[in-house]
Design a protein around this motif. Structure first.
Motif, short mmCIF file in Angstrom:
data_model
loop_
_atom_site.label_atom_id
_atom_site.label_comp_id
_atom_site.label_asym_id
_atom_site.label_seq_id
_atom_site.Cartn_x
_atom_site.Cartn_y
_atom_site.Cartn_z
N UNK A 166 0.85 -1.20 0.00
CA UNK A 166 0.00 0.00 0.00
C UNK A 166 0.88 1.25 0.00
N UNK A 167 1.94 1.23 0.80
CA UNK A 167 2.87 2.36 0.85
C UNK A 167 3.51 2.59 -0.52
N UNK A 168 3.96 1.51 -1.15
CA UNK A 168 4.59 1.61 -2.47
C UNK A 168 3.62 2.18 -3.49
N UNK A 169 2.37 1.70 -3.46
CA UNK A 169 1.37 2.18 -4.42
C UNK A 169 1.04 3.65 -4.18
N UNK A 170 0.95 4.03 -2.91
CA UNK A 170 0.65 5.43 -2.59
C UNK A 170 1.76 6.35 -3.10
N UNK A 171 3.01 5.91 -2.99
CA UNK A 171 4.13 6.72 -3.48
C UNK A 171 4.13 6.80 -5.00
N UNK A 172 3.76 5.71 -5.66
CA UNK A 172 3.69 5.71 -7.11
C UNK A 172 2.63 6.69 -7.61
N UNK A 173 1.53 6.76 -6.88
CA UNK A 173 0.44 7.65 -7.30
C UNK A 173 0.83 9.12 -7.14
N UNK A 174 1.63 9.41 -6.14
CA UNK A 174 2.07 10.79 -5.93
C UNK A 174 0.92 11.76 -5.84
N UNK A 175 0.91 12.74 -6.76
CA UNK A 175 -0.14 13.76 -6.76
C UNK A 175 -1.51 13.19 -7.09
N UNK A 231 -2.75 10.52 -5.73
CA UNK A 231 -3.27 9.72 -4.61
C UNK A 231 -4.65 10.19 -4.19
N UNK A 232 -4.83 11.50 -4.07
CA UNK A 232 -6.11 12.01 -3.56
C UNK A 232 -7.29 11.55 -4.41
N UNK A 233 -7.27 11.73 -5.74
CA UNK A 233 -8.42 11.27 -6.54
C UNK A 233 -8.55 9.75 -6.63
N UNK A 234 -7.47 9.02 -6.31
CA UNK A 234 -7.52 7.55 -6.39
C UNK A 234 -7.59 6.89 -5.01
N UNK A 235 -7.74 7.71 -3.98
CA UNK A 235 -7.68 7.19 -2.61
C UNK A 235 -8.78 6.17 -2.33
N UNK A 236 -9.99 6.42 -2.83
CA UNK A 236 -11.09 5.48 -2.59
C UNK A 236 -10.80 4.13 -3.24
N UNK A 237 -10.19 4.16 -4.44
CA UNK A 237 -9.83 2.90 -5.11
C UNK A 237 -8.77 2.14 -4.32
N UNK A 238 -7.78 2.87 -3.81
CA UNK A 238 -6.73 2.21 -3.03
C UNK A 238 -7.30 1.65 -1.73
N UNK A 239 -8.22 2.37 -1.12
CA UNK A 239 -8.87 1.87 0.10
C UNK A 239 -9.67 0.61 -0.19
#
Length: 346
Positions: A222-231, A233-241
């Motif tokens: 999850x940490x790795x994916x969040x870093x890859x998303x960078x800027x 992350x906010x619009x994709x946060x629900x998908x990552x959750x």
């Protein structure tokens, strides 16, 4: 027999009164709970010293509230039960100290209860109590375990987490996404708006051939994916959750089904805070229905730590004759205490 239960293992102060005098399962007469979430939120996690001090402030007012709910008085209490462990040492000492002092002042016996046994037996407080034997999935805080339960005090460990527990995976992943504290419920709520297939996150030990768990690798992913998303992350946060929740739930589901197959049992009990997760309940209910397995949960308001489960566990241990309350008011606590160390011997 009236049993007062006091829970103070971490960041919730719980008190409850159970009537174990009649036939069948003991009856809950009243319970009260105070959560310290707001106090710890500023620190991003539980501060043990603050937790202990808050338990001191809350436990007696909550006791009076429970007695008011039940229409009973202090002298009517016949046994005082408390959480002996596992948990935060200072927090446990508050509950143990109050319980033993109360017992001594009333001349009534006291009984120390295992916190996880309280969770394990909490579904007996519900409208659909289970019957022994059953497989139990315990998903509480830093604990994720599968147990074979033959009766009160008769527990066989089938598998457990070797690093992070499911609850920790929820909370730590939520923190990585900036969802605050406590993170698990916030992540699950956000996940309802996301696509669970958006990110291919790992399912650690899913095909290990045993019943152990591991969620540390998922947290790292999850940490790795969040870093890859960078800027982004906010619009994709629900998908990552949603993807994170799906990964955790799939592991819990598949391991639970494997435990049922291994034991040949047709009854599953799910207990602990993660047991309130809606996706987990939906998937377990559907999968178990296909296999003719009954699933039992605590009531939603009894999934988190609470005094009711401590009073219930004490009442059931006394009724089964596997433990006796005592009038030795010296006490200790066990911050680390494996559930399978409990003895069924009287």
């Amino acid at each position: 027999m009236l049993v007062l239960g006091i829970e103070s293992s971490c960041d919730e102060t719980g008190v409850a009164l159970v009537d174990a005098g009649g036939p069948g399962v003991p009856k809950l007469l009243g319970h009260a709970l105070h959560s310290q979430v707001r106090m710890h939120e500023a620190y991003g996690g539980v501060v043990p010293e603050l937790a202990s001090r808050d338990h001191i402030r809350r436990v007696l007012p909550l006791t009076h509230e429970v007695l008011r709910q039940a229409g009973r008085s202090l002298p009517e209490i016949e046994t005082v039960a408390y959480t002996r462990g596992p948990g935060l040492a200072g927090a446990l000492l508050v509950g143990a100290g109050v319980a033993c002092a109360l017992g001594a002042s009333l001349g009534k016996p006291v009984l120390g209860v295992h916190h996880l046994e309280g969770h394990l037996l909490s579904p007996f407080l519900g409208a659909d109590p289970p019957q022994f034997p059953f497989v139990a999935l315990l998903v509480s805080g830093g604990h994720t375990q599968l147990m074979r339960v033959e009766g009160v005090g008769d527990y066989e460990l089938l598998g457990e987490t070797i690093d992070d527990a499911a609850g920790e995976a929820f909370d730590k992943s939520a923190k990585l996404m900036g969802l605050g504290y406590p993170g698990g419920p916030a992540l699950s709520k956000l996940a309802q708006q996301g696509d669970a297939k958006a990110f291919a996150l790992p399912r650690p030990l899913l095909h290990s051939g045993d019943l152990d768990f591991s969620f540390a690798g998922l947290k790292t992913a999850v940490l790795t994916q969040a870093r890859k998303l960078g800027d982004q992350l906010e619009p994709r946060k629900a998908d990552l959750a949603a993807s994170t929740e799906a990964a955790i739930v799939e592991v819990l589901l598949k391991k639970s089904l494997a435990a049922l197959k291994q034991t040949g049992l047709k009854r599953l009990v799910v207990a602990g805070g993660v047991g309130a997760n809606q996706l987990l309940r939906e998937q377990l209910n559907a999968a178990c229905a296909k296999r003719g397995v009954r699933v039992h949960y605590p009531e939603l308001d009894l999934c988190t730590d609470n005094g009711a489960m401590i009073a219930m566990a004490a009442a059931m241990r006394l009724a089964a004759g596997v433990q006796e309350a005592n009038r030795d008011y010296a006490f200790d606590v066990k911050p680390r205490w494996p559930l399978d160390e409990l003895s069924a011997a009287p």
